[in-house]
Design an enzyme around this catalytic site. Structure first.
Site, PDB file in Angstrom:
ATOM      1  N   GLU A 114     -18.728  -5.314  11.391  1.00  0.00           N
ATOM      2  CA  GLU A 114     -19.612  -4.544  12.279  1.00  0.00           C
ATOM      3  C   GLU A 114     -20.643  -5.433  12.959  1.00  0.00           C
ATOM      4  OE1 GLU A 114     -18.813  -3.622   9.171  1.00  0.00           O
ATOM      5  OE2 GLU A 114     -17.763  -1.715   9.415  1.00  0.00           O
ATOM      6  N   LYS A 159       0.859  -1.188   0.000  1.00  0.00           N
ATOM      7  CA  LYS A 159       0.000   0.000   0.000  1.00  0.00           C
ATOM      8  C   LYS A 159       0.899   1.242   0.000  1.00  0.00           C
ATOM      9  CE  LYS A 159      -4.283   1.173   2.422  1.00  0.00           C
ATOM     10  NZ  LYS A 159      -5.326   0.622   3.300  1.00  0.00           N
ATOM     11  N   ARG A 187     -25.072  -2.019   8.900  1.00  0.00           N
ATOM     12  CA  ARG A 187     -24.689  -3.427   8.819  1.00  0.00           C
ATOM     13  C   ARG A 187     -25.074  -4.203  10.067  1.00  0.00           C
ATOM     14  NH1 ARG A 187     -20.274  -4.979   5.187  1.00  0.00           N
ATOM     15  NH2 ARG A 187     -21.155  -4.288   3.223  1.00  0.00           N
TER      16      ARG A 187
END
Ligand SMILES: Cc1ncc(C[n+]2csc(CCOP(=O)(O)OP(=O)(O)O)c2C)c(N)n1
Ligand SMILES: CC(=O)[C@@H](O)[C@H](O)COP(=O)(O)O
Ligand SMILES: [Mg+2]
Length: 647
Positions: free
Chosen positions: A352, A267, A380
């Site tokens: 979540e 990344k 969620r």
């Protein structure tokens, strides 16, 4: 293109990304990491004939560049400009409006089945990050993908070892073990030699351990893990080695069934300030100096920062406080807590649903869980809140960051549904602070609740330290009363951050002779009884909130007034029930008519309508046409509010 030309192109793309994203803000680190894999996918597959999906979609900038949208980057995430996520209205190469994580494999499963049923020979390619792969939906999808091996479906796992912060959990350990494989083999070898040469332990134990080797390998190798699920696995491949990665994709394509290609990437690749950015390798940035990577604007105090400080103080006072994040340690303000109280902050991955039920478990075990989550991602975990937390009356505190209009992340990221869904949860209590002082106070009030769930919601951006109250009546703060000589014409109820806006609107109205009381209900679910009593003393009630209108606070207050048999008219200003295009938060609010000027204008119109000629005033000349949704509920022709006779 030759490999040399491709390498040059990759370098050009990285320079372009840094140049553009440093000016607009956006997801820089993730996109710098997917340059080669995106080019390879577009060279090996034939988009849009083949369906290419990006999970979450924050890493789709390179895909946008190579599908004809290079010119749009000057207005990335700005009004009228390119979306920060794939967008169906932008291109036929974008199949889904992604942005909530862990959905791509389910889309892919459905698409692949649809192509099969309709007899189309089309590949589906889904790019999913190691972070997104911690979400339960991915595993539900993998289970189903493995169930039908006749469909050509390529899953590229983009493994950069990070969500925002390093990806956590068993899966992350599995993936990480691959990079360490030479060490693992050496460890096994040396263990084998040691055991064979140790007379006391001898051959039987060696044999037993050798038999267990397959088990150890299972535990350490993702290849075995995926293959046990019945999925073909290629990898790991260096995701920055264009040639090697393309070769792996070609094999995957030729395979013809569901296959995982495991790409190891970095990344922030190729941009030193991102590579060296310890917290989150520039996952999402604001405007920065492209040379230094430093933010060009000094950050004002924000809601997240106030929460971050206060929860650390609360953590010192109460050892039972355990915080939870779904892979957003830094963005939700929990990084300092995690550092200060190791072991008392759980990063559960992008999960979540699990977080909410784990919070219920923590509470049942005697802890005080505080789950900090962006408002939009609470969606969620609704069922888990309803059934596992609320039904069991567990004292979980939910801290909702990025509530209301967030703006530049577009439709999916506005936190505009939370009050609507929280309002229907039995026993739920919700506070909405108006400033830093009430945020600290209401957070403590929430943490002190021990007989059921509670939430506190606040928005994105800067926070005012204090908007003082004149008086507190029950839980309600009175922020302004009508000036001498003015009547109690309007009760203006300002939810949370709209207190400032309401005070400004009230001043405008007072300048026209309209008497306005401004109150902050502080706790908006359930609607405070004191507020109902105040409404009865006024001739018109107006609520203003940075939340979805349908099921929001105005909606609930209207019902509360009806239940109390009060005929006082109520108008509610809130976010209309539609998906909002990306733009800055202020632009969106202005488009919705949620500014002080617009509120004053609407109230002026309503006072003329409801309060009769004595209160009729000219509309301020400079006000633009408002668009905020308002209701017609409780609209009575009466010029005075009155108690409806009991029947
Ligand atoms: C359901 C949900 N929760 C949280 C987020 C916030 N979020 C966006 S990107 C991200 C990390 C993604 O990590 P990964 O999939 O590995 O992609 P990377 O950025 O590393 O390429 C998170 C947590 C989200 N988009 N959706
Ligand atoms: C992709 C995603 O969901 C997050 O990265 C989000 O874009 C962050 O938003 P903030 O910048 O408001 O933290
Ligand atoms: Mg990742």
């Amino acid at each position: 293109m030759s490999q040399e030309e491709l390498a040059l192109l990759a370098a050009e793309i990285r320079a372009f990304l840094v140049d553009k994203v440093s000016r607009t803000g956006g997801h820089l680190g993730p996109n710098l990491g997917v340059v080669e894999i995106t080019l390879a996918i577009h060279r090996v597959f034939d988009s849009p004939h083949d369906a290419v999906l990006f999970d979450t979609g924050h890493q789709s900038y390179v895909h946008k560049m190579v599908t004809g949208r290079l010119d749009g980057f000057d207005k990335l995430r700005q009004r009228g400009g390119l979306s920060g996520y794939p967008s169906r209205s932008e291109s036929e190469h974008d199949l889904v409006e992604s942005s909530h994580a862990s959905t791509a494999l389910s889309y892919a499963d459905g698409l692949a089945t649809a192509f099969k049923l309709s007899g189309k020979r089309r590949h589906v390619v889904a790019v999913v990050g190691d972070g997104a792969l911690t979400g339960g939906m991915c595993w539900e999808a993998l289970n189903n993908i493995a169930g039908d091996k006749s469909r050509p479906l390529v899953i590229v796992v983009n493994d950069n070892g990070r969500s925002y912060s390093p990806t956590i959990g068993g899966l992350a350990d599995h993936l990480a073990s691959l990079r360490l494989r030479p060490g693992y083999e050496r460890a096994l070898e040396s263990g084998k030699r040691t055991l064979q040469n140790t007379p006391v332990v001898g051959k039987p134990l060696y044999a037993a351990l050798h038999a267990a080797k397959r088990g150890i390998k299972d535990a350490l190798s993702p290849q075995v893990m995926f293959e046990d699920l019945g999925l073909k696995y290629f990898g790991p491949v260096d995701g920055h080695d264009q040639q090697a990665f393309e070769a792996a994709l070609e094999r995957a394509k030729a395979f013809g069934g569901p296959v995982i290609v495991h790409a190891v990437t970095q990344k922030g690749r190729g941009y030193a300030p991102a590579e060296n950015h310890v917290a989150d390798v520039m996952h999402a940035i604001g405007v920065i100096d492209p040379v230094t990577g430093k933010a060009t604007k000094k950050k004002a105090a924000d809601w997240t920062g106030v929460f971050a400080e206060e929860i650390v103080k609360i953590g010192a006072e109460r050892e039972d406080v355990v915080t939870i994040t779904a892979a957003m340690l830094g963005p939700t303000g929990l990084a300092k807590f995690a550092e200060t109280y190791p072991g008392r902050c759980l990063d559960v991955g992008i999960a979540e649903q699990h977080a909410m039920t784990a919070a219920a478990g923590l509470a049942m075990g005697g802890m005080k869980p505080v789950f900090a989550v962006y408002s939009t991602f609470l969606n969620r975990a609704f069922d888990q809140l309803l059934m596992e937390v609320a039904l069991h009356k567990q004292p979980v505190s939910i801290v909702l960051d990025r509530s209301g209009v967030t703006g530049d992340d577009g439709a999916s990221h506005n936190g505009m549904w939370d009050l609507s869904i929280l309002g229907i949860v039995p026993g739920m209590r919700v506070a909405v602070p108006r400033d830093a002082v009430t945020l600290r106070e209401e957070l403590r009030e929430s943490v002190a609740i021990d007989d059921g769930p509670s939430a506190i919601r606040y928005g994105k951006g800067a926070v005012i330290e204090e908007i003082p109250a004149l008086e507190r009546i029950g839980v309600v703060d009175v922020l302004r009363r009508p000036a001498d000589g003015e009547g109690k014409d309007v009760l203006l109820v300002a939810v949370g951050c709209f207190a400032e806006l309401a005070l400004e609107a009230a001043q405008r109205l007072s300048d026209q002779g309209v008497g306005v009381t401004v109150v902050d209900p502080r706790w908006v679910v359930p609607v405070p009884t004191e507020l109902v009593a105040m409404a009865a003393e006024h001739r018109l009630v107006v609520t203003v909130e940075d939340a979805g209108r349908h099921g929001g606070f105005g909606w609930a207050t209207s019902a509360a007034l009806r239940d109390a048999n009060l005929d006082v008219p109520l108008r509610d200003l809130a976010i209309p029930q539609r998906f909002l295009d990306h733009a800055s938060r202020n632009q969106v609010l202005a488009e919705l008519g949620l500014t002080a000027q617009d509120v004053a204008r609407r109230v002026t119109e309503w006072t003329a309508e409801y309060l009769g000629e004595d209160a009729e005033q000219d509309t301020p000349a400079e006000a633009p046409a408002p668009q905020a949704k308002e209701s017609t509920v409780d609209k009575t022709p009466a010029s005075r509010s009155r108690k409806r006779p009991q029947s």
